[in-house]
Motif scaffolding. Structure first.
Motif, PDB file in Angstrom:
ATOM      1  N   VAL A   1       8.759  -8.538 -40.852  1.00 16.85           N
ATOM      2  CA  VAL A   1       8.540  -7.343 -41.665  1.00 16.85           C
ATOM      3  C   VAL A   1       7.052  -7.030 -41.708  1.00 16.85           C
ATOM      4  O   VAL A   1       6.208  -7.934 -41.722  1.00 16.85           O
ATOM      5  CB  VAL A   1       9.100  -7.493 -43.099  1.00 16.85           C
ATOM      6  CG1 VAL A   1      10.592  -7.685 -43.072  1.00 16.85           C
ATOM      7  CG2 VAL A   1       8.435  -8.639 -43.834  1.00 16.85           C
ATOM      8  N   GLU A   2       6.751  -5.753 -41.684  1.00 18.67           N
ATOM      9  CA  GLU A   2       5.380  -5.269 -41.854  1.00 18.67           C
ATOM     10  C   GLU A   2       5.234  -4.822 -43.290  1.00 18.67           C
ATOM     11  O   GLU A   2       6.012  -3.992 -43.772  1.00 18.67           O
ATOM     12  CB  GLU A   2       5.104  -4.107 -40.908  1.00 18.67           C
ATOM     13  CG  GLU A   2       3.731  -3.478 -41.049  1.00 18.67           C
ATOM     14  CD  GLU A   2       3.592  -2.227 -40.199  1.00 18.67           C
ATOM     15  OE1 GLU A   2       3.383  -1.146 -40.783  1.00 18.67           O
ATOM     16  OE2 GLU A   2       3.705  -2.331 -38.964  1.00 18.67           O
ATOM     17  N   VAL A   3       4.242  -5.375 -44.001  1.00 20.41           N
ATOM     18  CA  VAL A   3       4.094  -5.058 -45.415  1.00 20.41           C
ATOM     19  C   VAL A   3       2.685  -4.584 -45.717  1.00 20.41           C
ATOM     20  O   VAL A   3       1.744  -4.825 -44.955  1.00 20.41           O
ATOM     21  CB  VAL A   3       4.428  -6.281 -46.306  1.00 20.41           C
ATOM     22  CG1 VAL A   3       5.794  -6.835 -45.963  1.00 20.41           C
ATOM     23  CG2 VAL A   3       3.360  -7.367 -46.193  1.00 20.41           C
ATOM     24  N   CYS A   4       2.545  -3.908 -46.855  1.00 18.76           N
ATOM     25  CA  CYS A   4       1.246  -3.495 -47.385  1.00 18.76           C
ATOM     26  C   CYS A   4       1.091  -4.164 -48.744  1.00 18.76           C
ATOM     27  O   CYS A   4       2.016  -4.131 -49.562  1.00 18.76           O
ATOM     28  CB  CYS A   4       1.174  -1.987 -47.549  1.00 18.76           C
ATOM     29  SG  CYS A   4       1.484  -1.071 -46.038  1.00 18.76           S
ATOM     30  N   THR A   5      -0.068  -4.759 -48.998  1.00 12.76           N
ATOM     31  CA  THR A   5      -0.229  -5.488 -50.253  1.00 12.76           C
ATOM     32  C   THR A   5      -1.682  -5.472 -50.716  1.00 12.76           C
ATOM     33  O   THR A   5      -2.607  -5.372 -49.903  1.00 12.76           O
ATOM     34  CB  THR A   5       0.244  -6.943 -50.102  1.00 12.76           C
ATOM     35  OG1 THR A   5       0.104  -7.623 -51.351  1.00 12.76           O
ATOM     36  CG2 THR A   5      -0.549  -7.677 -49.033  1.00 12.76           C
ATOM     37  N   VAL A   6      -1.867  -5.575 -52.025  1.00 13.07           N
ATOM     38  CA  VAL A   6      -3.202  -5.759 -52.590  1.00 13.07           C
ATOM     39  C   VAL A   6      -3.452  -7.236 -52.864  1.00 13.07           C
ATOM     40  O   VAL A   6      -4.554  -7.610 -53.288  1.00 13.07           O
ATOM     41  CB  VAL A   6      -3.370  -4.952 -53.896  1.00 13.07           C
ATOM     42  CG1 VAL A   6      -3.266  -3.467 -53.627  1.00 13.07           C
ATOM     43  CG2 VAL A   6      -2.347  -5.395 -54.947  1.00 13.07           C
ATOM     44  N   LEU A   7      -2.466  -8.084 -52.642  1.00 10.89           N
ATOM     45  CA  LEU A   7      -2.607  -9.513 -52.903  1.00 10.89           C
ATOM     46  C   LEU A   7      -3.554 -10.150 -51.900  1.00 10.89           C
ATOM     47  O   LEU A   7      -3.494  -9.875 -50.697  1.00 10.89           O
ATOM     48  CB  LEU A   7      -1.251 -10.215 -52.836  1.00 10.89           C
ATOM     49  CG  LEU A   7      -0.197  -9.790 -53.859  1.00 10.89           C
ATOM     50  CD1 LEU A   7       1.099 -10.529 -53.609  1.00 10.89           C
ATOM     51  CD2 LEU A   7      -0.695 -10.042 -55.279  1.00 10.89           C
ATOM     52  N   ALA A   8      -4.424 -11.016 -52.382  1.00  9.37           N
ATOM     53  CA  ALA A   8      -5.269 -11.809 -51.501  1.00  9.37           C
ATOM     54  C   ALA A   8      -4.396 -12.823 -50.761  1.00  9.37           C
ATOM     55  O   ALA A   8      -3.266 -13.111 -51.198  1.00  9.37           O
ATOM     56  CB  ALA A   8      -6.341 -12.522 -52.315  1.00  9.37           C
ATOM     57  N   PRO A   9      -4.871 -13.400 -49.662  1.00  2.73           N
ATOM     58  CA  PRO A   9      -4.041 -14.338 -48.892  1.00  2.73           C
ATOM     59  C   PRO A   9      -3.456 -15.474 -49.728  1.00  2.73           C
ATOM     60  O   PRO A   9      -2.264 -15.796 -49.608  1.00  2.73           O
ATOM     61  CB  PRO A   9      -5.005 -14.856 -47.827  1.00  2.73           C
ATOM     62  CG  PRO A   9      -5.967 -13.738 -47.621  1.00  2.73           C
ATOM     63  CD  PRO A   9      -6.156 -13.130 -48.978  1.00  2.73           C
ATOM     64  N   GLY A  10      -4.273 -16.102 -50.568  1.00  2.00           N
ATOM     65  CA  GLY A  10      -3.772 -17.202 -51.390  1.00  2.00           C
ATOM     66  C   GLY A  10      -2.714 -16.751 -52.383  1.00  2.00           C
ATOM     67  O   GLY A  10      -1.704 -17.436 -52.603  1.00  2.00           O
ATOM     68  N   GLU A  11      -2.940 -15.578 -53.000  1.00  2.00           N
ATOM     69  CA  GLU A  11      -1.948 -15.030 -53.937  1.00  2.00           C
ATOM     70  C   GLU A  11      -0.646 -14.706 -53.220  1.00  2.00           C
ATOM     71  O   GLU A  11       0.452 -14.959 -53.742  1.00  2.00           O
ATOM     72  CB  GLU A  11      -2.499 -13.764 -54.593  1.00  2.00           C
ATOM     73  CG  GLU A  11      -3.702 -13.975 -55.497  1.00  2.00           C
ATOM     74  CD  GLU A  11      -4.262 -12.665 -55.995  1.00  2.00           C
ATOM     75  OE1 GLU A  11      -4.463 -12.547 -57.217  1.00  2.00           O
ATOM     76  OE2 GLU A  11      -4.485 -11.755 -55.174  1.00  2.00           O
ATOM     77  N   LEU A  12      -0.761 -14.136 -52.014  1.00  2.00           N
ATOM     78  CA  LEU A  12       0.433 -13.801 -51.238  1.00  2.00           C
ATOM     79  C   LEU A  12       1.210 -15.061 -50.889  1.00  2.00           C
ATOM     80  O   LEU A  12       2.447 -15.078 -50.989  1.00  2.00           O
ATOM     81  CB  LEU A  12       0.024 -13.046 -49.974  1.00  2.00           C
ATOM     82  CG  LEU A  12       1.157 -12.654 -49.020  1.00  2.00           C
ATOM     83  CD1 LEU A  12       2.161 -11.733 -49.711  1.00  2.00           C
ATOM     84  CD2 LEU A  12       0.601 -11.983 -47.761  1.00  2.00           C
ATOM     85  N   LEU A  13       0.509 -16.120 -50.502  1.00  2.00           N
ATOM     86  CA  LEU A  13       1.185 -17.371 -50.154  1.00  2.00           C
ATOM     87  C   LEU A  13       1.970 -17.907 -51.346  1.00  2.00           C
ATOM     88  O   LEU A  13       3.134 -18.324 -51.201  1.00  2.00           O
ATOM     89  CB  LEU A  13       0.158 -18.399 -49.685  1.00  2.00           C
ATOM     90  CG  LEU A  13       0.712 -19.781 -49.316  1.00  2.00           C
ATOM     91  CD1 LEU A  13       1.656 -19.674 -48.130  1.00  2.00           C
ATOM     92  CD2 LEU A  13      -0.420 -20.756 -49.027  1.00  2.00           C
ATOM     93  N   LEU A  14       1.369 -17.919 -52.532  1.00  2.00           N
ATOM     94  CA  LEU A  14       2.077 -18.392 -53.723  1.00  2.00           C
ATOM     95  C   LEU A  14       3.308 -17.538 -54.006  1.00  2.00           C
ATOM     96  O   LEU A  14       4.366 -18.059 -54.393  1.00  2.00           O
ATOM     97  CB  LEU A  14       1.134 -18.390 -54.927  1.00  2.00           C
ATOM     98  CG  LEU A  14      -0.020 -19.408 -54.893  1.00  2.00           C
ATOM     99  CD1 LEU A  14      -0.930 -19.202 -56.098  1.00  2.00           C
ATOM    100  CD2 LEU A  14       0.533 -20.832 -54.868  1.00  2.00           C
ATOM    101  N   PHE A  15       3.179 -16.226 -53.836  1.00  2.00           N
ATOM    102  CA  PHE A  15       4.305 -15.318 -54.039  1.00  2.00           C
ATOM    103  C   PHE A  15       5.450 -15.638 -53.071  1.00  2.00           C
ATOM    104  O   PHE A  15       6.622 -15.689 -53.452  1.00  2.00           O
ATOM    105  CB  PHE A  15       3.826 -13.877 -53.863  1.00  2.00           C
ATOM    106  CG  PHE A  15       4.909 -12.836 -53.916  1.00  2.00           C
ATOM    107  CD1 PHE A  15       5.833 -12.797 -54.947  1.00  2.00           C
ATOM    108  CD2 PHE A  15       4.987 -11.863 -52.915  1.00  2.00           C
ATOM    109  CE1 PHE A  15       6.827 -11.819 -54.984  1.00  2.00           C
ATOM    110  CE2 PHE A  15       5.975 -10.898 -52.946  1.00  2.00           C
ATOM    111  CZ  PHE A  15       6.896 -10.878 -53.981  1.00  2.00           C
ATOM    112  N   LEU A  16       5.109 -15.886 -51.796  1.00  2.00           N
ATOM    113  CA  LEU A  16       6.129 -16.193 -50.793  1.00  2.00           C
ATOM    114  C   LEU A  16       6.798 -17.529 -51.083  1.00  2.00           C
ATOM    115  O   LEU A  16       8.019 -17.668 -50.915  1.00  2.00           O
ATOM    116  CB  LEU A  16       5.502 -16.204 -49.396  1.00  2.00           C
ATOM    117  CG  LEU A  16       4.834 -14.903 -48.937  1.00  2.00           C
ATOM    118  CD1 LEU A  16       4.278 -15.063 -47.523  1.00  2.00           C
ATOM    119  CD2 LEU A  16       5.804 -13.731 -48.997  1.00  2.00           C
TER     120      LEU A  16
END
Length: 453
Positions: free
Chosen positions: A345-360
């Protein structure tokens, strides 16, 4: 069924001197009817000066392409001879080609008209009947090396299962076009909103537009001012269908349209730009959003449902721009386990890499993934492949993903979305990385899309 690399959606199509990069934003085709009997009431007839003025206005309002038509396609309209149609469109196209910079398309299904129009300055053919009415049209597009839009019409063959019928019709047209020598990147498909479909079927087409992604071609949709909109809004006349048209433009973009063909360019451009900002991160100079590619896999439980649930949870905090088809693959490493379903999936996010990893990781836990190793069976696995052009390495996260260049189950769905995306470290495109694998086609195509997304 195995999908060959050549069947993936091309990254771009060159129309005249312009490169149309699919997926970055929605492109707008402005309609220019040089007919006396246009269904929409905007035909300029034989007045060349009026046609030129109208085209320039559409360009000023944001049209990326001007589509010139010399025969009405409304139901029951009288057919026009090739000679008459050429008389109507060629003078306008010839003059337009010298006065506007955007590409010009000719709206015709006749090979003689298409040939004359391209020689006069048109750089694309828009065939509302695909290749059904004049098989020689494919030879013209191939010989002149111009893109062609293939539309699915059910006027001569009404269908009950409309999505199945359109897929079969367009699939056949694409095969015929490629067999005639038309380059794969020069083929655009249009499911044909209207054109022999009922109101209910048109709504189903709009709702399930993303299912046509499996054809591996850019998708165009033309809903502008059509009768379905008029009927739904209470039999409103043509001049009161603007808001209904804009609504269908937004829905079509959210469901996968790459191009929309409209009469009212200014209003639909604004709608498209706003929708693109939500689903494609196209913010006209803003930099707060990041474009990220995620790999999703599942091989325990209801695999397709797991992927679907993961996508729904992703949407709670990030915007999803595009979703690849789903592929079934053999497990890697620990081979004594069920096959995987994989997608990107191609996504758009304002999350920083570390925040995105925790979310995933939180999504993985919600869907039942334990602490088993990376090669163990699991209901869901979500990896960050690319985060803009970022290169980073720490104990918890490496971007780009360190093994993506070795994994066909990642590269095949990624290639479906962005074949020309360049790896910031290896300096190779996704296409090149996939081609370098020994057996890149050992990935089995599973279905066009998730059923409920």
């Amino acid at each position: 069924m195995l999908m060959s690399i050549k069947d993936r959606t091309p990254a771009l199509t060159r129309i005249s001197n312009s490169d149309f990069q699919w997926g970055n934003r929605t492109f707008i085709i402005g309609i220019l009817n040089v007919t006396p009997d246009s269904f929409s009431g905007d035909g300029v007839g034989a007045d060349i000066d009026a046609a030129i003025a109208r085209a320039k206005q559409l360009v000023m309002e944001g049209a990326d392409i001007i589509d010139v038509g010399g025969e009405s396609t409304r139901p029951g309209a009288p057919e026009v001879t090739s000679g008459e149609e050429i008389t109507r469109v060629v003078p306008v196209i010839r003059k337009l080609a010298s006065e506007i910079e955007v590409p010009i398309s000719v709206d015709t299904y006749k090979s003689e008209v298409a040939d004359a129009a391209v020689r006069a300055g048109a750089s694309m053919i828009n065939s509302v009947y695909g290749l059904k009415r004049d098989p020689k049209l494919a030879e013209v597009a191939s010989r002149l090396n111009v893109p062609i839009i293939l539309t699915s019409s059910q006027r001569d063959n009404p269908a009950t299962d409309i999505i199945k019928a359109i897929l079969a019709d367009l699939g056949s047209a694409v095969s015929e076009a490629e067999s005639a020598g038309i380059k794969r990147e020069n083929i655009i498909v249009d499911p044909g909103f209207g054109f022999g479909k009922t109101v209910v079927q048109n709504l189903e087409l709009l709702k399930r537009l993303d299912e046509f992604r499996c054809l591996g071609k850019p998708i165009l949709l033309g809903t502008s001012r059509k009768s379905t909109i008029g009927k739904i809004l209470g039999d409103v006349p043509l001049d009161q269908r603007l808001f209904g048209t804009v609504a269908t433009t937004v829905i079509s973009i959210m469901n996968g349209a790459d191009i929309v063909r409209v009469h009212d360019v200014k209003e639909n451009v604004q709608a498209a730009r706003m929708t693109d900002a939500v689903i494609r991160c196209s913010l006209m100079g803003e930099n707060q959003f990041h474009k990220v590619y995620l790999s999703l896999g599942s091989n325990l439980g209801d695999r397709l449902s797991n992927l679907e649930s993961a996508v729904k949870l992703l949407r709670e905090r990030i915007s999803i721009a595009r979703i690849s088809p789903v592929y079934q693959t053999e497990p890697v490493g620990v081979t004594e386990q069920p096959k995987f379903l994989n997608m990107v999936v191609e996504v758009c996010t304002v999350l920083a890499p570390g925040e995105l990893l925790l979310f995933l990781k939180d999504i993985e836990q919600q869907l039942g993934r334990g602490s088993a190793g990376s090669e163990a069976p699991r209901p869901i696995d979500i990896d960050i492949l690319f985060y803009d052009t970022l290169v980073m390495t720490n104990e918890s996260l490496v971007i780009p993903h360190p093994r993506l260049s070795q994994r066909a189950f990642v590269l095949v769905p990624l290639h479906n979305l962005v074949p020309d995306l360049v790896h910031p470290v290896l300096k190779k495109t996704v296409r090149e990385m996939l081609s370098a694998l020994n057996n890149p086609l050992g990935v089995e195509f599973y279905r066009c899309n998730l059923p409920n997304l």
